[in-house]
Scaffold this active site. Structure first.
Site, short mmCIF file in Angstrom:
data_model
loop_
_atom_site.label_atom_id
_atom_site.label_comp_id
_atom_site.label_asym_id
_atom_site.label_seq_id
_atom_site.Cartn_x
_atom_site.Cartn_y
_atom_site.Cartn_z
N ASN A 42 15.20 -1.53 0.33
CA ASN A 42 14.87 -2.96 0.20
C ASN A 42 15.96 -3.82 0.84
OD1 ASN A 42 16.46 -2.08 -2.05
ND2 ASN A 42 15.86 -3.83 -3.25
N ILE A 43 15.51 -4.89 1.47
CA ILE A 43 16.41 -5.82 2.16
C ILE A 43 16.09 -7.21 1.65
CG2 ILE A 43 17.22 -6.70 4.38
CD1 ILE A 43 16.11 -4.07 5.66
N CYS A 53 10.37 -4.94 0.75
CA CYS A 53 10.52 -3.74 -0.08
C CYS A 53 10.85 -2.51 0.79
CB CYS A 53 9.23 -3.44 -0.82
SG CYS A 53 8.76 -4.67 -2.04
N GLU A 55 9.52 0.40 0.72
CA GLU A 55 8.35 1.14 1.19
C GLU A 55 7.83 0.56 2.51
OE1 GLU A 55 8.95 -0.13 -1.77
OE2 GLU A 55 7.98 0.97 -3.38
N CYS A 86 5.06 -1.63 -5.27
CA CYS A 86 4.38 -2.86 -5.70
C CYS A 86 3.02 -2.98 -5.01
CB CYS A 86 5.25 -4.08 -5.37
SG CYS A 86 5.22 -4.54 -3.63
N CYS A 89 2.97 -3.35 -1.17
CA CYS A 89 3.27 -2.10 -0.46
C CYS A 89 2.12 -1.12 -0.56
CB CYS A 89 4.55 -1.48 -1.02
SG CYS A 89 6.01 -2.45 -0.61
N1 THU Z 1 11.26 -3.62 -4.48
C1 THU Z 1 11.03 -2.61 -3.60
O1 THU Z 1 11.84 -2.37 -2.70
N2 THU Z 1 9.91 -1.86 -3.75
C2 THU Z 1 8.96 -2.06 -4.72
O2 THU Z 1 7.94 -1.40 -4.71
C3 THU Z 1 9.19 -3.07 -5.74
C4 THU Z 1 10.34 -3.96 -5.54
C5 THU Z 1 12.47 -4.44 -4.33
C6 THU Z 1 12.23 -5.85 -3.89
C7 THU Z 1 13.47 -6.54 -4.44
O3 THU Z 1 14.51 -6.41 -3.51
C8 THU Z 1 13.82 -5.75 -5.68
O4 THU Z 1 13.12 -4.52 -5.57
C9 THU Z 1 13.45 -6.44 -6.97
O5 THU Z 1 12.14 -6.82 -7.00
#
Ligand code: THU
Length: 129
Positions: A42-43, A53, A55, A86, A89
């Protein structure tokens, strides 16, 4: 691809997370039908909604490398419970791989397997007129 190998790639990718706002670090590893792995983390962004995210980073990297056929995704997080992709994604994953396997870990580090169809049974599809 063994779930543990893919989860291990996701854990490695998680180290690249940029998550100064949430502190929640996510790693993803996407395996093609040919066994190639593409990873993502995640960035986040100061303008929160611009965050992407892990993914989707993995999927977009794979697609830009010419890959569109995927077998499995592993996702890990720094949280204490398990993590599943989420809704946004899941929709992106469903575009390319509706039959995708999704591996994640529970709070004890045990691998859990889902089908993308279990997580998003009614993905949107565009039925143009
Ligand atoms: N996040 C993801 O990278 N993948 C997911 O499926 C859910 C959420 C990240 C987004 C954000 O940077 C952090 O998790 C909190 O929501």
């Amino acid at each position: 691809m063994q779930p543990q190998a893919l989860l291990s790639a996701a854990r490695e990718a998680q180290k690249m997370a940029y998550a100064p706002y949430s502190g929640y670090r996510v790693g993803a590893a996407l395996c093609t039908t040919q066994g190639e792995i593409f990873t993502g983390a995640n960035i986040e962004n100061a303008s929160f909604s611009m965050t992407i995210c892990a993914e989707r980073v993995a999927v977009f990297r794979a697609v830009m490398a010419g890959e569109r056929e995927f077998e499995a995704l592993a996702v890990t997080s720094s949280g204490s419970g398990g993590v599943t992709p989420c809704g946004a994604c899941l929709q992106v994953l469903a575009e390319f791989a509706p039959g995708l396997k999704v591996f994640t870990e529970d709070a004890n580090g045990e691998c859990i397997e889902y089908g993308l169809k279990d997580l998003l049974p009614c993905a949107f599809s565009l039925q143009a007129e």
